[in-house]
Design a protein around this motif. Structure first.
Motif, PDB file in Angstrom:
ATOM      1  N   GLU A 195       0.842  -1.190   0.000  1.00 35.91           N
ATOM      2  CA  GLU A 195       0.000   0.000   0.000  1.00 35.91           C
ATOM      3  C   GLU A 195       0.874   1.235   0.000  1.00 35.91           C
ATOM      4  O   GLU A 195       1.911   1.279   0.676  1.00 35.91           O
ATOM      5  CB  GLU A 195      -0.914   0.010   1.230  1.00 35.91           C
ATOM      6  CG  GLU A 195      -1.887   1.185   1.281  1.00 35.91           C
ATOM      7  CD  GLU A 195      -2.852   1.224   0.099  1.00 35.91           C
ATOM      8  OE1 GLU A 195      -2.482   1.831  -0.932  1.00 35.91           O
ATOM      9  OE2 GLU A 195      -3.944   0.642   0.206  1.00 35.91           O
TER      10      GLU A 195
ATOM     11  N   SER B 131      -5.004   6.669  -1.963  1.00 33.10           N
ATOM     12  CA  SER B 131      -4.238   5.443  -2.163  1.00 33.10           C
ATOM     13  C   SER B 131      -3.737   5.398  -3.599  1.00 33.10           C
ATOM     14  O   SER B 131      -4.516   5.611  -4.541  1.00 33.10           O
ATOM     15  CB  SER B 131      -5.102   4.215  -1.881  1.00 33.10           C
ATOM     16  OG  SER B 131      -4.416   3.030  -2.276  1.00 33.10           O
TER      17      SER B 131
ATOM     18  N   CYS C 227      -5.043   1.543  -4.855  1.00 32.03           N
ATOM     19  CA  CYS C 227      -6.446   1.139  -4.949  1.00 32.03           C
ATOM     20  C   CYS C 227      -7.121   1.855  -6.114  1.00 32.03           C
ATOM     21  O   CYS C 227      -7.227   3.091  -6.115  1.00 32.03           O
ATOM     22  CB  CYS C 227      -7.174   1.452  -3.655  1.00 32.03           C
ATOM     23  SG  CYS C 227      -8.917   0.994  -3.693  1.00 32.03           S
TER      24      CYS C 227
ATOM     25  N   CYS D 177     -14.054   2.965  -2.925  1.00 30.29           N
ATOM     26  CA  CYS D 177     -13.194   2.869  -1.744  1.00 30.29           C
ATOM     27  C   CYS D 177     -12.301   4.095  -1.593  1.00 30.29           C
ATOM     28  O   CYS D 177     -12.152   4.636  -0.494  1.00 30.29           O
ATOM     29  CB  CYS D 177     -12.346   1.607  -1.839  1.00 30.29           C
ATOM     30  SG  CYS D 177     -11.133   1.422  -0.517  1.00 30.29           S
ATOM     31  N   CYS D 178     -11.719   4.524  -2.694  1.00 29.68           N
ATOM     32  CA  CYS D 178     -10.746   5.622  -2.674  1.00 29.68           C
ATOM     33  C   CYS D 178     -11.117   6.632  -3.760  1.00 29.68           C
ATOM     34  O   CYS D 178     -10.602   6.574  -4.887  1.00 29.68           O
ATOM     35  CB  CYS D 178      -9.340   5.081  -2.903  1.00 29.68           C
ATOM     36  SG  CYS D 178      -8.807   3.904  -1.639  1.00 29.68           S
TER      37      CYS D 178
END
Length: 505
Positions: free
Chosen positions: A151, A162, A165, A170-171
């Protein structure tokens, strides 16, 4: 991945990072599981013990029964010049991996962070895009060492992104807001474990940086005036020992003054109180007197017990007084501040102060030795023992010097003046007669004689440096830390050292 409380403290390991810190295991240690980028972003200040700024950070992960745990951690300031990003990324990755290997715990994986606040006219998203090549370099350098980065996060403007990702749910492209400080599960575990986030590096360094207020000019004038009076005496072997005794006696009085002052809960107000308690001329005399290496080594013995706190405050205050062209002189008080902080268990301030000392004077040997020892996770007790022995030796010599020596001199050793009487052997005394202008210390003992101030041939000073029989000042030799720096007026200030690596374990 799992992070145990044994690893969530500010256990850092210096400039070029090292592997895992010593572990404290208990059957009742709390365990916190971090699963998402948000939890990793929130964990960063607790893993370091402070909020990193303008920083690139690597966290090592080790396998424990199929679950990851955090190991060593390393931080570097982000170089302003993009051409320096690749060597900096290589230095950071190589230092963390080799340091971990040296301790027998090679990382299996890494987590990478790039942290920077937006410049005027920038947004956090702009920072994320601008630092994307740096994050890629960190991943590449770790990959070359066969340690994959699982990550990579950018933290900016109270948001995080991120780089690994691709899922918008999510991001999102505009980043994800950071949680309120102290509200996460990890924050609760850190509080339970007694771990505190110390604020930002900028706030810590501000306590050690030279003044930029109107009072800086008054302090510079006091330094100029004191330099004219003290430097010739420091450079003269006949007076150098007396300057050392005067410097240490003054430092001791001010440490006692600081210890008696009313406490302040606010850090900024506490520093202002200390600044008020220290006069410009006192600060100037101490700054110049501490440029002598042996004087500085003796001052380093105020490192533990009730003396350590007030001494650390004094060294911080003196570092703030190294203004204008006296920036290079800050190496001595910064090194003392770093040493006392490290000796007292505050690795973070110790490491930062020592890094700033090397910024003020890259050739300052004592700072180099202490910084390396701190980075390698050595126990400061070995240095404390050396300083205690030196302090005891000086006290013993002071006590001996206060005793009258009634032994007659050897024949011919002390002749009467021409034409005088040779009726009785002359006896030498060291008990404070009219010809002894050395004043007593606050504890009632007398300073050592000038010839006793020098180290014996082959003696070892703190940090492993060896001294000559007569340790003469070497102001003209930039590379020799063994002399005095009192005559310098270089303009290089105490820099924070963003290009210097600051591995954190």
């Amino acid at each position: 991945m799992t992070n145990h409380s044994e690893n969530i403290g500010p256990v850092e390991n210096g400039d070029i990072t090292d592997g895992s810190a010593p572990l404290r295991r208990s059957a009742h240690d709390p365990q916190v599981t971090l699963r998402t980028p948000a939890e990793l972003a929130d964990a960063l200040p607790y893993l370091l013990g402070y909020r990193p700024e303008d920083s690139m950070v690597l966290m090592a992960l080790h396998d424990r029964g199929g679950r990851g745990r955090f190991g060593g951690r390393a931080r570097l300031g982000i170089p302003a010049n993009k051409d320096d990003w690749e060597p900096a990324a290589h230095q950071l990755a190589q230092g963390l991996v080799t340091g971990s290997e040296r301790r027998g715990t090679r990382p299996e994986q890494m987590v990478a962070y790039v942290c920077q606040e937006p410049a005027p006219g920038e947004t956090g998203r702009d920072v994320m895009h601008r630092l994307a090549p740096l994050a890629h370099l960190l991943r590449t350098e770790c990959g070359r060492l066969d340690v994959p980065v699982i990550e990579a996060l950018c933290v900016s403007d109270a948001r995080f992104w991120s780089y690994c990702c691709p899922t918008q749910e999510c991001c999102p492209a505009d980043g994800t807001p950071m949680g309120l400080p102290g509200t996460s599960v990890l924050a609760a575990a850190a509080t339970y474990a007694g771990v505190q986030v110390r604020g930002s590096l900028r706030e810590l360094r501000a306590r050690l940086l030279p003044w930029e207020s109107g009072a800086a000019r008054e302090q510079e004038t006091a330094l100029d005036r004191a330099g004219g009076a003290l430097v010739p005496r420091i450079l003269d072997d006949a007076f150098r020992a007396q300057v050392a005794e005067d410097t240490l006696a003054l430092a001791e009085r001010i440490i006692e003054r600081f210890a008696a002052a009313a406490p302040e809960s606010d850090i900024h107000q506490a520093d202002l109180r200390d600044d008020r308690l220290l006069a410009h001329d006192e600060a100037a005399r101490l700054i110049l007197g501490l440029q002598d290496r042996t004087t500085r080594d003796r001052a380093a013995a105020w490192m533990e017990g009730a003396e350590a706190g007030p001494a650390l405050r004094l060294w911080r205050a003196l570092a703030r007084r190294c203004v204008g062209p006296y920036g290079e002189h800050a190496a001595a008080p910064l090194t003392l501040a770093g040493w006392v902080a490290w000796s007292s268990g505050d690795d973070l301030e110790g490491r930062e102060a020592l890094a700033m000392a090397l910024g003020a004077d890259p050739d300052y040997l004592f700072a180099h030795l202490l910084h390396q020892a701190c980075n390698e996770g050595l126990d400061p007790e070995s240095i404390r023992r050396c300083l205690r022995a030196g302090r005891a030796e000086h006290r013993s010599a002071d006590s001996t010097a206060a005793v009258t020596d009634d032994t007659p001199l050897a024949p011919g050793a002390d002749h009467p003046p021409a034409g005088g009487s040779a009726a009785a052997p002359r006896r030498r005394t060291r008990t404070g007669n009219a010809t002894d202008n050395r004043r007593r210390r606050p504890d009632g003992t007398r300073p050592r004689r000038a010839d006793a101030e020098h180290a014996r041939p082959g003696s070892t000073r703190p940090g492993g440096t060896r001294t000559r029989a007569v340790d003469r000042p070497a102001a003209a030799h930039r590379g020799e830390e063994s002399g005095t720096r009192a005559g310098r007026t270089g303009t290089q200030g105490a820099r924070s050292g963003n290009s210097r690596s600051e591995p954190d374990e």
